[in-house]
Each structure stands twice: as C-alpha cells, then as structure tokens.
Design a protein around this motif. Structure first.
Motif, PDB file in Angstrom:
ATOM      1  N   ASP A  37     -11.075  -3.598   8.501  1.00 46.67           N
ATOM      2  CA  ASP A  37     -10.446  -4.849   8.944  1.00 46.67           C
ATOM      3  C   ASP A  37     -10.593  -4.999  10.454  1.00 46.67           C
ATOM      4  O   ASP A  37     -10.925  -6.072  10.968  1.00 46.67           O
ATOM      5  CB  ASP A  37      -8.948  -4.853   8.611  1.00 46.67           C
ATOM      6  CG  ASP A  37      -8.672  -4.877   7.122  1.00 46.67           C
ATOM      7  OD1 ASP A  37      -9.010  -3.888   6.443  1.00 46.67           O
ATOM      8  OD2 ASP A  37      -8.112  -5.874   6.619  1.00 46.67           O
ATOM      9  N   HIS A  72      -8.923   5.634   7.286  1.00 42.33           N
ATOM     10  CA  HIS A  72      -8.865   4.271   6.743  1.00 42.33           C
ATOM     11  C   HIS A  72      -7.640   3.496   7.206  1.00 42.33           C
ATOM     12  O   HIS A  72      -7.721   2.302   7.425  1.00 42.33           O
ATOM     13  CB  HIS A  72      -9.084   4.326   5.233  1.00 42.33           C
ATOM     14  CG  HIS A  72      -8.008   3.908   4.289  1.00 42.33           C
ATOM     15  ND1 HIS A  72      -6.991   4.756   3.895  1.00 42.33           N
ATOM     16  CD2 HIS A  72      -7.821   2.762   3.594  1.00 42.33           C
ATOM     17  CE1 HIS A  72      -6.240   4.133   2.998  1.00 42.33           C
ATOM     18  NE2 HIS A  72      -6.718   2.922   2.798  1.00 42.33           N
ATOM     19  N   TYR A  82       5.265  -0.428   3.292  1.00 45.98           N
ATOM     20  CA  TYR A  82       3.968  -0.142   2.657  1.00 45.98           C
ATOM     21  C   TYR A  82       4.032   1.197   1.937  1.00 45.98           C
ATOM     22  O   TYR A  82       4.588   2.165   2.440  1.00 45.98           O
ATOM     23  CB  TYR A  82       2.854  -0.090   3.719  1.00 45.98           C
ATOM     24  CG  TYR A  82       1.476   0.137   3.109  1.00 45.98           C
ATOM     25  CD1 TYR A  82       0.768  -0.923   2.552  1.00 45.98           C
ATOM     26  CD2 TYR A  82       0.900   1.410   3.087  1.00 45.98           C
ATOM     27  CE1 TYR A  82      -0.490  -0.721   1.981  1.00 45.98           C
ATOM     28  CE2 TYR A  82      -0.353   1.622   2.512  1.00 45.98           C
ATOM     29  CZ  TYR A  82      -1.043   0.549   1.962  1.00 45.98           C
ATOM     30  OH  TYR A  82      -2.272   0.754   1.392  1.00 45.98           O
ATOM     31  N   GLY A 162     -13.046   0.040  -0.068  1.00 46.88           N
ATOM     32  CA  GLY A 162     -12.518  -1.250   0.359  1.00 46.88           C
ATOM     33  C   GLY A 162     -12.426  -2.232  -0.805  1.00 46.88           C
ATOM     34  O   GLY A 162     -11.831  -3.287  -0.690  1.00 46.88           O
ATOM     35  N   ASP A 164     -10.888  -1.876  -3.899  1.00 43.72           N
ATOM     36  CA  ASP A 164     -10.011  -0.894  -4.541  1.00 43.72           C
ATOM     37  C   ASP A 164     -10.021  -0.849  -6.067  1.00 43.72           C
ATOM     38  O   ASP A 164     -10.058   0.211  -6.651  1.00 43.72           O
ATOM     39  CB  ASP A 164      -8.562  -1.134  -4.094  1.00 43.72           C
ATOM     40  CG  ASP A 164      -8.431  -1.188  -2.583  1.00 43.72           C
ATOM     41  OD1 ASP A 164      -9.453  -1.043  -1.880  1.00 43.72           O
ATOM     42  OD2 ASP A 164      -7.312  -1.367  -2.101  1.00 43.72           O
ATOM     43  N   TYR A 349      -7.703  -9.494  -7.231  1.00 39.25           N
ATOM     44  CA  TYR A 349      -8.183  -8.595  -6.189  1.00 39.25           C
ATOM     45  C   TYR A 349      -9.701  -8.466  -6.170  1.00 39.25           C
ATOM     46  O   TYR A 349     -10.381  -9.435  -5.913  1.00 39.25           O
ATOM     47  CB  TYR A 349      -7.503  -7.247  -6.439  1.00 39.25           C
ATOM     48  CG  TYR A 349      -7.072  -6.469  -5.220  1.00 39.25           C
ATOM     49  CD1 TYR A 349      -6.738  -7.080  -4.039  1.00 39.25           C
ATOM     50  CD2 TYR A 349      -6.988  -5.082  -5.273  1.00 39.25           C
ATOM     51  CE1 TYR A 349      -6.324  -6.325  -2.945  1.00 39.25           C
ATOM     52  CE2 TYR A 349      -6.567  -4.330  -4.197  1.00 39.25           C
ATOM     53  CZ  TYR A 349      -6.242  -4.957  -3.036  1.00 39.25           C
ATOM     54  OH  TYR A 349      -5.828  -4.197  -1.965  1.00 39.25           O
TER      55      TYR A 349
HETATM   56  C1  9WN Z   1      -5.630  -0.046   0.635  1.00 39.90           C
HETATM   57  C2  9WN Z   1      -6.341  -4.139   4.328  1.00 39.90           C
HETATM   58  C3  9WN Z   1      -6.920  -3.508   3.093  1.00 39.90           C
HETATM   59  C4  9WN Z   1      -8.451  -3.730   2.984  1.00 39.90           C
HETATM   60  C5  9WN Z   1      -8.996  -3.324   1.630  1.00 39.90           C
HETATM   61  C6  9WN Z   1      -8.180  -4.006   0.551  1.00 39.90           C
HETATM   62  C7  9WN Z   1      -6.704  -3.645   0.695  1.00 39.90           C
HETATM   63  C8  9WN Z   1      -5.313  -1.545   0.712  1.00 39.90           C
HETATM   64  C9  9WN Z   1      -4.192  -1.842  -0.265  1.00 39.90           C
HETATM   65  O1  9WN Z   1      -6.248  -4.047   1.966  1.00 39.90           O
HETATM   66  O2  9WN Z   1      -6.542  -2.262   0.450  1.00 39.90           O
HETATM   67  O3  9WN Z   1      -6.533   0.299   1.637  1.00 39.90           O
HETATM   68  O4  9WN Z   1      -3.114  -1.306  -0.055  1.00 39.90           O
HETATM   69  O5  9WN Z   1      -4.395  -2.594  -1.213  1.00 39.90           O
HETATM   70  O6  9WN Z   1      -8.658  -3.684  -0.720  1.00 39.90           O
HETATM   71  O7  9WN Z   1     -10.348  -3.678   1.518  1.00 39.90           O
HETATM   72  O8  9WN Z   1      -9.085  -3.004   3.984  1.00 39.90           O
HETATM   73  O9  9WN Z   1      -6.694  -5.490   4.412  1.00 39.90           O
END
Ligand code: 9WN
Length: 420
Positions: A37, A72, A82, A162, A164, A349
């Motif tokens: 990101d 990450h 979170y 990325g 997921d 997603y």
């Molecule tokens: C886990 C932040 C991130 C992106 C990923 C996306 C989502 C996270 C989550 O959000 O993943 O890393 O908690 O769902 O899939 O691509 O970097 O935007």
C-alpha cells in the motif's frame, strides 16, 4: 464529478489517511502501515509532494529486518481495532511488525518516482540510499523463498500475495490445518461488510500459519520448507521481476554496478522461469502449488498481472486478448476472478471485485510491451468506478457496488496517477 473535483477528492483521501511519516490504507479497518500500500501510495504523493513520497518509502524501509525481509505490516501505534495485532505475531521487534512480507512493488515505485522527479538532487540522494536496501530485500526473496533456485519465489501465506482469499489458494488451503488455533475475535467484520471479506474458516487457517511460523521464531532459513502452503504466484513474481529489472536499470545509471548486474541476472532468470507458468489454453499465466507440483487451474487476475514483468511480446499480446474476453462478462475491467467461472463472487474481496492498483500495474505492463489496445478501456473503467461509487477499497465488476473499506489511500493514489 469533473476531473478537478476527482483530483481534489483523491488528495483529500491521501491527506486524511496521512499519519505524518506513513499512511494508513484507511481509517478503522487498517490502522497501520502496509507494505505494498505504501509503495503504491508513494506514487500518488509523488505527483504533488515529492518529499512526502520519499518519506513514505523511507519509513517502510526503516523497518527492514536484518536478513533483508521487509515486513507486510508495521504496527507504529497500538490499535486494537485490527486483528491479528502484534501480540499474535510475536516477532519481538522494538516497533512491532508482522513476520511475513508483501508484493515488492517498492523497487518499481522508487525507480518511477526517481525518473520523473522534478527535484533531481533529492531523487538521486534518496535512490542511492534506498536501492541497496531494496536490492537486499530482492536477494532475500530468491535466497529464502526459492531455495531450489528455480527463478520463481513462493509465498508462504496468502497475506503475502496481497490477494488474501483468491480462489487460487483454495485447494492448497485445504491442506492447512486448523488444530490448535484457539478462539479469536475478528475485527475486520466490524468495520466492513462480512459478505465482502474472507470467511471464518479462512481466518482460522491464516492464523494457523502465523502460529506455525512463530513457533519457528520467524527464522526465514526454516519457514519455506516447513510451510504446508508454498504457492508460486505469477503476479507476485512479476512484481518482483519488474522491480529487479527497474533497479538494474537505475542502479546502472547511478554507477552502482554490482547491484545493477545482480538485479539484471535475477530479472532475466525470473522472466525465463515465468514461461513454466504459461497456460496456452487460457492465454494467461497460472499459479503453481510447490508442495504438490500441481498447476492451479484457476482463472484469476494473478496470471494476468504476469504482464507487469518484461515478458515476451507474444505473451503480452495474448494477455491483452484475454482481457478483451473478460470484458464480455463484466461491465468494469478487470475482475479479480473470471466472472464466467463458478467460484466468481462479485463482492467478495479477491474472488471477483476490481482493484485499481492491479489495473494500474496491468496497464503499465501492457504499455511497456507496446500492447496498448486495452489500456484506455481499463483506465477509463477505473475512473467510471470512482465516479459511480467513490474511493472504495474494491468494486463489484458488474454493478460497481463499492466494497470493503471506504476513503482508501491506494485507490486515491491510483486515481492521481491516472489523472496526471
Ligand atoms: C491483510 C491493506 C491490505 C492490502 C491487502 C488486502 C488487505 C489485509 C487484511 O488489506 O489485507 O494484509 O487484513 O485483509 O488484501 O492486499 O495490502 O490495504
């Protein structure tokens, strides 16, 4: 929304998610710094504030591990909104981070920001400082995630991709156990519609892998072979290859000869190895499950993102045709999974929705290959989505319904890139 309104709105999103030295993807759902990101958001910043763009990448790279891995998520500030937070990861770092990585788009971003910079002196100073770190990360990938030296790296966790909950991982994920995973409370589903998010069963498997790697003290010399999930993703590899390719070029121009030569060798080997993932029938690349040796017959966007690497021209031409075919079954390109496939879910997603960042990288790859026929359509669809439904995390490719988080940083950054 006219062009100027859209640009103003995009900048406002970036400003609202700016935490000074890094951005959060969106308030609430993702309250920390995410790796790819940040790199993609830096591209947006660089269009109007170059120092801020460099700061974003500086902050990311400041949390690189000693072995070269760039994590990450960086948990700059405590926030219990979170899950899973630092206590679950247990990586033991002063500023906590996760113990896995994400698509290495930072190398590409640094080179692009450098090459179009107005402040050449700052760009040169920053690139000289950043390239050795980024190169160490790329070397870490081939050392730790390609122990047999195939030229392609494996992901050990879907969060690394990325993408997921992509359909690509479904079969392999069946083999990831859930025993020993205690009860936990998801937080994502309190911020976003659960129908847009991964399932509870997928979350249990995500957490099982985290616990497994934690039990190995996050020792990257052990993780690859110990993981029941080893996935070779063409999209991820394409990002790594493209970054190596760009770093080779820029390092060469900056007189960093060793980095240039090593990066060129990694990129060339990667491009050659990508051929093993090509599927002639579909006209795109496919994933390879390294634990079984099976090709994953799943028509997802990962294999289309392969075009981000400097692949042969005929492959890029086939991918352009593949996108044209997808256009017949959706209103907005490019769906993250083929709408004609039975697993397609337009709102969930990475199982169908459109992501602007992926559109941007695919379009860039097509342009690089001189296959520009679909580029205007893809970029136009991005802007139509924003105009219809706002700066969402992702959108339904048929109805444009906004999904996931709102007011999203990298979505805004991509709009700035497209409009500039
Ligand atoms: C886990 C932040 C991130 C992106 C990923 C996306 C989502 C996270 C989550 O959000 O993943 O890393 O908690 O769902 O899939 O691509 O970097 O935007």
């Amino acid at each position: 929304m006219n062009r100027q309104d859209m640009m103003d709105h995009a900048r406002q999103v970036m400003t609202d998610n700016d935490r000074g030295t890094y951005t959060v993807p969106t308030h609430g759902l993702y309250p920390f710094q995410w790796n790819w990101d940040s790199a993609l958001s830096a591209l947006g910043f660089s269009q109007y504030d170059e120092p801020r763009a460099w700061t974003e990448i500086d902050t990311l790279m400041a949390h690189q591990w000693d072995d070269g891995m760039v994590p990450h998520i960086i948990f700059h500030q405590p926030d219990d909104g979170y899950f899973p937070g630092p206590d679950v990861w247990g990586t033991g770092r002063d500023v906590p981070t996760t113990g896995i990585t994400q698509p290495p788009v930072a190398g590409f971003a640094v080179c692009r920001i450098h090459d179009r910079a107005k402040d050449k002196a700052l760009a040169s100073e920053k690139a000289r400082a950043l390239l050795p770190k980024i190169h160490a990360w790329h070397q870490w990938f081939y050392r730790s995630r390609d122990p047999q030296s195939t030229g392609l790296v494996a992901l050990l966790h879907p969060w690394e991709s990325g993408r997921d909950n992509s359909v690509d991982w479904d079969a392999a994920f069946e083999r990831v156990p859930t025993e020993g995973v205690g009860t936990f409370t998801r937080r994502d589903t309190t911020h976003a519609n659960p129908a847009h998010r991964p399932t509870d069963d997928q979350y249990r498997r995500y957490i099982w892998l985290v616990q497994k790697f934690r039990s190995l003290n996050w020792d990257n010399s052990k993780l690859h072979d110990a993981s029941p999930f080893q996935m070779v993703d063409p999209g991820f590899n394409a990002i790594l290859i493209r970054s190596c390719h760009k770093v080779a070029d820029l390092a060469g121009r900056l007189g960093m000869v060793e980095i240039a030569a090593q990066s060129r060798a990694m990129a060339d080997k990667g491009v050659a190895a990508m051929e093993t993932l090509w599927d002639e029938k579909l006209g795109q690349y496919l994933c390879l499950d390294r634990t079984t040796g099976d090709v994953v017959d799943s028509p997802s966007i990962g294999g289309i993102l392969g075009v981000f690497a400097p692949i042969p021209k005929e492959r890029a031409a086939a991918i352009s045709r593949r996108i044209e075919t997808l256009a017949e079954s959706c209103e907005y390109l490019i769906p993250s999974h083929d709408p004609a496939a039975p697993e397609f879910e337009g709102l969930r997603y990475w199982r169908g929705p459109v992501w602007l960042i992926v559109n941007y990288m695919i379009s860039d790859g097509l342009e690089q290959a001189g296959e520009t026929r679909m580029v205007d359509r893809i970029m136009g669809d991005c802007l139509r989505l924003i105009e219809t439904s706002g700066f969402a995390e992702y959108h339904d490719p048929i109805t444009a319904e906004p999904c996931g988080g709102a007011h999203f940083t990298w979505t805004a950054a991509m709009v700035i890139e497209i409009l500039e």
